[in-house]
Design a protein around this motif. Sequence first.
Motif, mmCIF file in Angstrom:
data_model
loop_
_atom_site.group_PDB
_atom_site.id
_atom_site.type_symbol
_atom_site.label_atom_id
_atom_site.label_comp_id
_atom_site.label_asym_id
_atom_site.label_seq_id
_atom_site.Cartn_x
_atom_site.Cartn_y
_atom_site.Cartn_z
ATOM 1 N N GLY A 90 -43.830 18.729 27.584
ATOM 2 C CA GLY A 90 -45.065 19.478 27.385
ATOM 3 C C GLY A 90 -45.812 19.842 28.659
ATOM 4 O O GLY A 90 -46.804 20.565 28.605
ATOM 5 N N TYR A 91 -45.360 19.379 29.814
ATOM 6 C CA TYR A 91 -46.064 19.671 31.063
ATOM 7 C C TYR A 91 -46.000 21.156 31.424
ATOM 8 O O TYR A 91 -47.003 21.753 31.839
ATOM 9 N N ALA A 92 -44.834 21.755 31.279
ATOM 10 C CA ALA A 92 -44.698 23.180 31.599
ATOM 11 C C ALA A 92 -45.532 24.024 30.635
ATOM 12 O O ALA A 92 -46.133 25.020 31.040
ATOM 13 N N ARG A 93 -45.588 23.629 29.384
ATOM 14 C CA ARG A 93 -46.421 24.341 28.408
ATOM 15 C C ARG A 93 -47.886 24.311 28.863
ATOM 16 O O ARG A 93 -48.592 25.308 28.787
ATOM 17 N N THR A 94 -48.336 23.163 29.346
ATOM 18 C CA THR A 94 -49.709 23.036 29.835
ATOM 19 C C THR A 94 -49.953 23.985 30.998
ATOM 20 O O THR A 94 -50.979 24.682 31.045
ATOM 21 N N LEU A 95 -49.029 24.039 31.944
ATOM 22 C CA LEU A 95 -49.163 24.965 33.070
ATOM 23 C C LEU A 95 -49.205 26.417 32.592
ATOM 24 O O LEU A 95 -50.039 27.209 33.034
ATOM 25 N N LEU A 96 -48.304 26.762 31.687
ATOM 26 C CA LEU A 96 -48.259 28.118 31.154
ATOM 27 C C LEU A 96 -49.565 28.486 30.458
ATOM 28 O O LEU A 96 -50.104 29.582 30.657
ATOM 29 N N GLN A 97 -50.099 27.587 29.661
ATOM 30 C CA GLN A 97 -51.361 27.856 28.964
ATOM 31 C C GLN A 97 -52.499 28.105 29.956
ATOM 32 O O GLN A 97 -53.343 28.982 29.733
ATOM 33 N N PHE A 111 -49.170 39.147 28.712
ATOM 34 C CA PHE A 111 -48.629 38.222 29.698
ATOM 35 C C PHE A 111 -47.117 38.376 29.664
ATOM 36 O O PHE A 111 -46.526 38.489 28.584
ATOM 37 N N ALA A 112 -46.470 38.387 30.815
ATOM 38 C CA ALA A 112 -45.030 38.643 30.871
ATOM 39 C C ALA A 112 -44.360 37.729 31.891
ATOM 40 O O ALA A 112 -45.026 37.021 32.651
ATOM 41 N N SER A 113 -43.044 37.776 31.900
ATOM 42 C CA SER A 113 -42.254 36.968 32.812
ATOM 43 C C SER A 113 -40.847 37.544 32.849
ATOM 44 O O SER A 113 -40.554 38.533 32.164
ATOM 45 N N ASP A 114 -39.981 36.927 33.616
ATOM 46 C CA ASP A 114 -38.575 37.328 33.633
ATOM 47 C C ASP A 114 -37.725 36.139 34.037
ATOM 48 O O ASP A 114 -38.240 35.108 34.465
ATOM 49 N N THR A 121 -31.487 28.029 30.869
ATOM 50 C CA THR A 121 -32.609 27.081 30.775
ATOM 51 C C THR A 121 -33.932 27.830 30.724
ATOM 52 O O THR A 121 -34.801 27.549 29.897
ATOM 53 N N SER A 122 -34.086 28.813 31.612
ATOM 54 C CA SER A 122 -35.317 29.601 31.645
ATOM 55 C C SER A 122 -35.461 30.443 30.381
ATOM 56 O O SER A 122 -36.554 30.542 29.818
ATOM 57 N N LEU A 123 -34.377 31.031 29.929
ATOM 58 C CA LEU A 123 -34.417 31.825 28.699
ATOM 59 C C LEU A 123 -34.895 30.966 27.534
ATOM 60 O O LEU A 123 -35.794 31.366 26.780
ATOM 61 N N LYS A 124 -34.332 29.791 27.396
ATOM 62 C CA LYS A 124 -34.721 28.886 26.311
ATOM 63 C C LYS A 124 -36.202 28.513 26.422
ATOM 64 O O LYS A 124 -36.928 28.511 25.431
ATOM 65 N N PHE A 125 -36.647 28.191 27.635
ATOM 66 C CA PHE A 125 -38.049 27.860 27.851
ATOM 67 C C PHE A 125 -38.948 29.001 27.409
ATOM 68 O O PHE A 125 -39.911 28.803 26.656
ATOM 69 N N HIS A 126 -38.667 30.212 27.873
ATOM 70 C CA HIS A 126 -39.499 31.366 27.533
ATOM 71 C C HIS A 126 -39.559 31.594 26.026
ATOM 72 O O HIS A 126 -40.634 31.828 25.467
ATOM 73 N N LEU A 127 -38.430 31.536 25.374
ATOM 74 C CA LEU A 127 -38.407 31.739 23.921
ATOM 75 C C LEU A 127 -39.191 30.640 23.210
ATOM 76 O O LEU A 127 -39.932 30.910 22.266
ATOM 77 N N ASN A 128 -39.045 29.400 23.663
ATOM 78 C CA ASN A 128 -39.786 28.283 23.062
ATOM 79 C C ASN A 128 -41.291 28.393 23.293
ATOM 80 O O ASN A 128 -42.071 27.831 22.531
ATOM 81 N N MET A 129 -41.700 29.105 24.342
ATOM 82 C CA MET A 129 -43.119 29.262 24.658
ATOM 83 C C MET A 129 -43.732 30.495 23.988
ATOM 84 O O MET A 129 -44.885 30.837 24.236
ATOM 85 N N GLY A 130 -42.949 31.170 23.152
ATOM 86 C CA GLY A 130 -43.484 32.293 22.399
ATOM 87 C C GLY A 130 -43.265 33.662 23.011
ATOM 88 O O GLY A 130 -43.746 34.662 22.488
ATOM 89 N N PHE A 131 -42.539 33.728 24.110
ATOM 90 C CA PHE A 131 -42.212 35.032 24.686
ATOM 91 C C PHE A 131 -41.169 35.712 23.807
ATOM 92 O O PHE A 131 -40.334 35.043 23.195
ATOM 93 N N ALA A 132 -41.211 37.029 23.759
ATOM 94 C CA ALA A 132 -40.185 37.819 23.086
ATOM 95 C C ALA A 132 -39.403 38.568 24.157
ATOM 96 O O ALA A 132 -39.987 39.095 25.111
ATOM 97 N N GLU A 133 -38.106 38.593 24.016
ATOM 98 C CA GLU A 133 -37.285 39.299 24.993
ATOM 99 C C GLU A 133 -37.577 40.796 24.906
ATOM 100 O O GLU A 133 -37.536 41.390 23.823
ATOM 101 N N ALA A 134 -37.876 41.419 26.045
ATOM 102 C CA ALA A 134 -38.229 42.838 26.084
ATOM 103 C C ALA A 134 -37.032 43.714 26.441
ATOM 104 O O ALA A 134 -36.917 44.837 25.958
#
Length: 144
Positions: A90-97, A111-114, A121-134
Amino acid sequence: MVREATKYDLDILAGLAILMWTNHTLENLKDEFADIMKKNNALFLLIFKDEQPIGFAQCQLRYDYVEGTESSPVGYLEGIFMRTEYRNKGYARTLLQECEKWSVSKGCKEFASDCELSNDTSLKFHLNMGFAEANRIICFTKKI
């Protein structure tokens, strides 16, 4: 504990960043971060456990077109890193929030990222954090 990093934290920040961006040098990262900090359109966060730095996040405002977005500026997650033993807690989620809150305070509606195509690993993190692949792209260069 999460706190904003300042120019006095450049050694800590670069020490964590070099673990993710291994094709840089510590000095290069410190110089780059110092320059970005001067522009006042970025946020660097450090997260600590038992007074030891365990991760960081960098977000910035992007005014140019950001893939998949419709507004400007867009808050952009430039990088996020957690030491391996602190992942999935949950630490990365806290930073992201905190990055998202900062972006909202700067007037962002999106808000975006790549990540690299091969960084599962990064793809999984982004999807788990609510990002949608663009989009997915492959970039090319050619010396002329």
